[in-house]
Design a protein around this motif. Structure first.
Motif, PDB file in Angstrom:
ATOM      1  N   ASP A 362       0.843  -1.190   0.000  1.00 43.52           N
ATOM      2  CA  ASP A 362       0.000   0.000   0.000  1.00 43.52           C
ATOM      3  C   ASP A 362       0.885   1.249   0.000  1.00 43.52           C
ATOM      4  O   ASP A 362       2.105   1.164   0.055  1.00 43.52           O
ATOM      5  CB  ASP A 362      -0.964  -0.014   1.195  1.00 43.52           C
ATOM      6  CG  ASP A 362      -0.241  -0.059   2.537  1.00 43.52           C
ATOM      7  OD1 ASP A 362       1.018  -0.056   2.550  1.00 43.52           O
ATOM      8  OD2 ASP A 362      -0.911  -0.101   3.581  1.00 43.52           O
ATOM      9  N   ARG A 363       0.292   2.411  -0.111  1.00 45.73           N
ATOM     10  CA  ARG A 363       0.996   3.703  -0.067  1.00 45.73           C
ATOM     11  C   ARG A 363       2.152   3.757  -1.071  1.00 45.73           C
ATOM     12  O   ARG A 363       3.213   4.283  -0.787  1.00 45.73           O
ATOM     13  CB  ARG A 363       1.499   3.985   1.355  1.00 45.73           C
ATOM     14  CG  ARG A 363       0.377   4.178   2.353  1.00 45.73           C
ATOM     15  CD  ARG A 363       0.900   4.368   3.749  1.00 45.73           C
ATOM     16  NE  ARG A 363      -0.152   4.793   4.666  1.00 45.73           N
ATOM     17  CZ  ARG A 363       0.024   4.954   5.980  1.00 45.73           C
ATOM     18  NH1 ARG A 363       1.211   4.738   6.525  1.00 45.73           N
ATOM     19  NH2 ARG A 363      -0.980   5.336   6.743  1.00 45.73           N
ATOM     20  N   ASP A 364       1.913   3.194  -2.229  1.00 45.75           N
ATOM     21  CA  ASP A 364       2.905   3.205  -3.321  1.00 45.75           C
ATOM     22  C   ASP A 364       4.173   2.436  -2.973  1.00 45.75           C
ATOM     23  O   ASP A 364       5.251   2.710  -3.505  1.00 45.75           O
ATOM     24  CB  ASP A 364       3.254   4.636  -3.731  1.00 45.75           C
ATOM     25  CG  ASP A 364       2.190   5.246  -4.654  1.00 45.75           C
ATOM     26  OD1 ASP A 364       1.291   4.513  -5.080  1.00 45.75           O
ATOM     27  OD2 ASP A 364       2.285   6.449  -4.946  1.00 45.75           O
ATOM     28  N   ARG A 365       4.052   1.421  -2.124  1.00 43.31           N
ATOM     29  CA  ARG A 365       5.224   0.657  -1.695  1.00 43.31           C
ATOM     30  C   ARG A 365       5.344  -0.698  -2.383  1.00 43.31           C
ATOM     31  O   ARG A 365       6.029  -1.588  -1.884  1.00 43.31           O
ATOM     32  CB  ARG A 365       5.197   0.480  -0.179  1.00 43.31           C
ATOM     33  CG  ARG A 365       5.343   1.795   0.571  1.00 43.31           C
ATOM     34  CD  ARG A 365       5.353   1.626   2.080  1.00 43.31           C
ATOM     35  NE  ARG A 365       4.058   1.229   2.612  1.00 43.31           N
ATOM     36  CZ  ARG A 365       3.745   1.242   3.909  1.00 43.31           C
ATOM     37  NH1 ARG A 365       4.636   1.653   4.799  1.00 43.31           N
ATOM     38  NH2 ARG A 365       2.554   0.851   4.316  1.00 43.31           N
ATOM     39  N   SER A 366       4.731  -0.868  -3.541  1.00 40.86           N
ATOM     40  CA  SER A 366       4.795  -2.162  -4.228  1.00 40.86           C
ATOM     41  C   SER A 366       6.142  -2.399  -4.885  1.00 40.86           C
ATOM     42  O   SER A 366       6.512  -3.543  -5.165  1.00 40.86           O
ATOM     43  CB  SER A 366       3.699  -2.239  -5.299  1.00 40.86           C
ATOM     44  OG  SER A 366       4.001  -1.393  -6.403  1.00 40.86           O
ATOM     45  N   GLY A 367       6.882  -1.329  -5.195  1.00 38.84           N
ATOM     46  CA  GLY A 367       8.117  -1.466  -5.954  1.00 38.84           C
ATOM     47  C   GLY A 367       7.880  -1.693  -7.426  1.00 38.84           C
ATOM     48  O   GLY A 367       8.788  -2.123  -8.146  1.00 38.84           O
ATOM     49  N   GLU A 368       6.670  -1.365  -7.906  1.00 38.93           N
ATOM     50  CA  GLU A 368       6.327  -1.632  -9.311  1.00 38.93           C
ATOM     51  C   GLU A 368       6.050  -0.328 -10.066  1.00 38.93           C
ATOM     52  O   GLU A 368       6.196   0.764  -9.538  1.00 38.93           O
ATOM     53  CB  GLU A 368       5.136  -2.592  -9.376  1.00 38.93           C
ATOM     54  CG  GLU A 368       5.432  -3.974  -8.813  1.00 38.93           C
ATOM     55  CD  GLU A 368       6.518  -4.730  -9.544  1.00 38.93           C
ATOM     56  OE1 GLU A 368       6.765  -4.425 -10.736  1.00 38.93           O
ATOM     57  OE2 GLU A 368       7.126  -5.636  -8.945  1.00 38.93           O
TER      58      GLU A 368
END
Length: 517
Positions: A362-368
């Motif tokens: 979540d919170r743009d922490r996917s690394g994608e």
């Protein structure tokens, strides 16, 4: 678990949840609170036996210079890949029966081992510097790494100084496609699903060896080539620009790292003798570097770039569309595609890609991909994390965030807006290449950019745009070879144009001879 976001039809079911303060050795319970793809909840899976494995992407607390406090996964030398990150915990695969009310108990008692650094060779050197700019921003030591390919005769020509070619791209663990020995005779041939080509591993080894022979050949001009490793807590690289959520990576690379490399390895150290190139992410970075540091480089070769004009953010017009997931008509709507294969078949939608990334963090922490675009292009929210450009559940686009993107990172807009000052510095320097059938619809942004660039006057932009007929991602400008081969030639294919540019623009008294031995 192997997740393939580039080929979602081959990916398994995925479920993810954020765990705070996990106790070592204590099982983690995974139930319907976890977010899943393509089924949103675990209870929605068809009943049956499944093989299950879990990985914990460990976060650390960062206290940044701007006052924000965030929990993010630091890179550990693996290029921000959670399934390879040293220190991440994982469980052994196990077979379980899943029914409507199943909750999985997962014990993560395995740990990913450290990565051994690459050793220097006669031609390849590895440089690691502490960035004072980035360390100040992140509140802890931050290092930049570069792999340096030395020219033939570097040691035997101590008075020679060299032009620099900067190859941008995803996290490199070494110089790409360079091999000093012939291909392995016993290498078992594989099959490339991407290129529909048998024995591609053998082809790669042969091409790498051929590159070595070209690089060391009698008539080949002598250059320095560098590939930079600059992963951030959000992705495998920073996009090589200064941004609100990642800090001053552009300045760190161009004002700290590159001068240090040129000093150590006898670079010419002048703008007329520096060039940048790359494909996909690296293509965007090459163009952005040339635009934001116009005097520092004498040409950018921009292959299959990530969106360089947000009128076509892949196939979404951020300035006109209201929703990223759906193309809405008068009485109905259709899902918006995100990926297509070489025959034009749709392999993923924008909604599916967003959902897949939400599983991984979540919170743009996917690394994608979508998350790093938001971390790079967007503003920082009150919670310290990037502000999404669209609602990750509904797809509704946020016009305030789009306005920020437009002013700070729409490269076409920035060039047009600032042409009075940028024009004399950029004319003739931009060379853009993309396939007409790019897998991720990146062709469309180049169409918009070309229209704008060709309209510029006083001076005319003087660059180049070329399209590969029916070529997928990532066509890089070679009209004779398929992607499978041309993608292995980045460090040689633009050299003739670079030499032409040097001859045309080098100032009086410039060193045009010491590196031509």
């Amino acid at each position: 678990m192997q997740v393939d976001l580039e080929a979602p039809l081959r990916s398994p079911y995925m479920f993810g949840q954020t765990v705070d303060g996990m106790t070592p050795g204590k099982p983690v319970v995974l139930g319907d609170k976890a977010y899943g793809w393509p089924k949103q909840k675990l209870s929605q899976l068809p009943p049956g036996d499944y093989t299950v494995q879990a990985v914990l992407n460990r976060y650390e607390t960062f206290r940044r210079a701007d006052g924000s406090v965030v929990k993010l996964p630091p890179d550990k030398g693996e290029g921000q890949h959670w399934n390879l990150k040293p220190g991440n915990l994982y469980s052994k695969p196990m077979t379980v029966h899943i029914g409507p009310k199943t909750a999985l108990k997962l014990t993560l008692d395995q740990e990913i081992a450290p990565i051994q650094p690459k050793a220097d060779t006669a031609y390849i050197k590895h440089v690691r510097i502490k960035s004072e700019l980035l360390s100040a921003y992140w509140g802890r030591p931050v290092y930049l790494t570069a792999h340096v390919l030395l020219p033939e005769g570097f040691e035997s020509h101590p008075n020679a100084h060299y032009p620099l070619m900067v190859f941008h791209g995803h996290f490199p663990d070494d110089i790409s496609n360079f091999r000093t020995t012939p291909p392995d005779a016993d290498l078992k041939p594989d099959y490339s699903e991407r290129f529909h080509l048998a024995g591609y591993n053998r082809i790669q080894q042969q091409e790498a060896y051929d590159f070595y022979r070209t690089w060391t050949g009698k008539d080949f001009p002598r250059f320095l080539v560098i590939e930079i490793a600059h992963p951030t807590p959000y992705y495998d690289d920073s996009y090589a620009v200064n941004s609100a959520n990642q800090g001053p990576y552009g300045d760190a690379i161009n004002k700290e790292l590159i001068p240090a490399i040129e000093k150590q390895f006898r670079g010419l150290g002048q703008g007329w003798a520096r060039f940048t190139y790359g494909g996909s992410t690296g293509g965007w970075e090459a163009m952005a570097t040339q635009v934001f540091y116009p005097d520092m480089y004498n040409g950018a070769f921009v292959a299959c770039p990530d969106p360089i004009d947000f009128h076509a953010y892949t196939n979404i017009n951020l300035y006109a569309d209201k929703n990223a997931f759906f193309e809405k008509g008068l009485v109905q709507s259709e899902e918006r595609a995100a990926q297509r294969d070489y025959l034009g078949h749709i392999t993923a939608t924008q909604r599916e890609e967003t959902n897949m990334e939400s599983v991984l963090g979540d919170r743009d922490r996917s690394g994608e991909q979508n998350d790093i675009w938001e971390a790079t292009f967007g503003p920082q929210g009150k919670d310290g994390y990037p502000v999404p450009v669209w609602n990750k559940t509904t797809g509704e686009i946020d016009p305030k965030v789009v306005a920020y993107w437009h002013d700070h990172f729409d490269l076409t807009h920035i060039i047009q807006r600032d042409w009075a000052t940028l024009g004399p510095k950029l004319a003739g320097k931009l060379h853009i290449y993309v396939g007409s059938a790019d897998t991720y619809f990146l062709t469309d942004a180049v169409y918009f950019a070309q229209d704008t660039l060709e309209s510029l006057k006083n001076p005319a932009w003087g660059g180049e745009v070329a399209y590969g007929d029916r070529a997928e991602h990532c066509w890089n400008g070679d009209p004779k070879l398929a992607n499978a081969y041309s993608r292995l030639h980045y460090n040689t294919m633009y050299v003739p144009k670079i030499l032409e540019r040097i001859a045309k623009t080098a100032p009086p008294g410039a060193d045009l001879t010491s590196w031509r031995y």
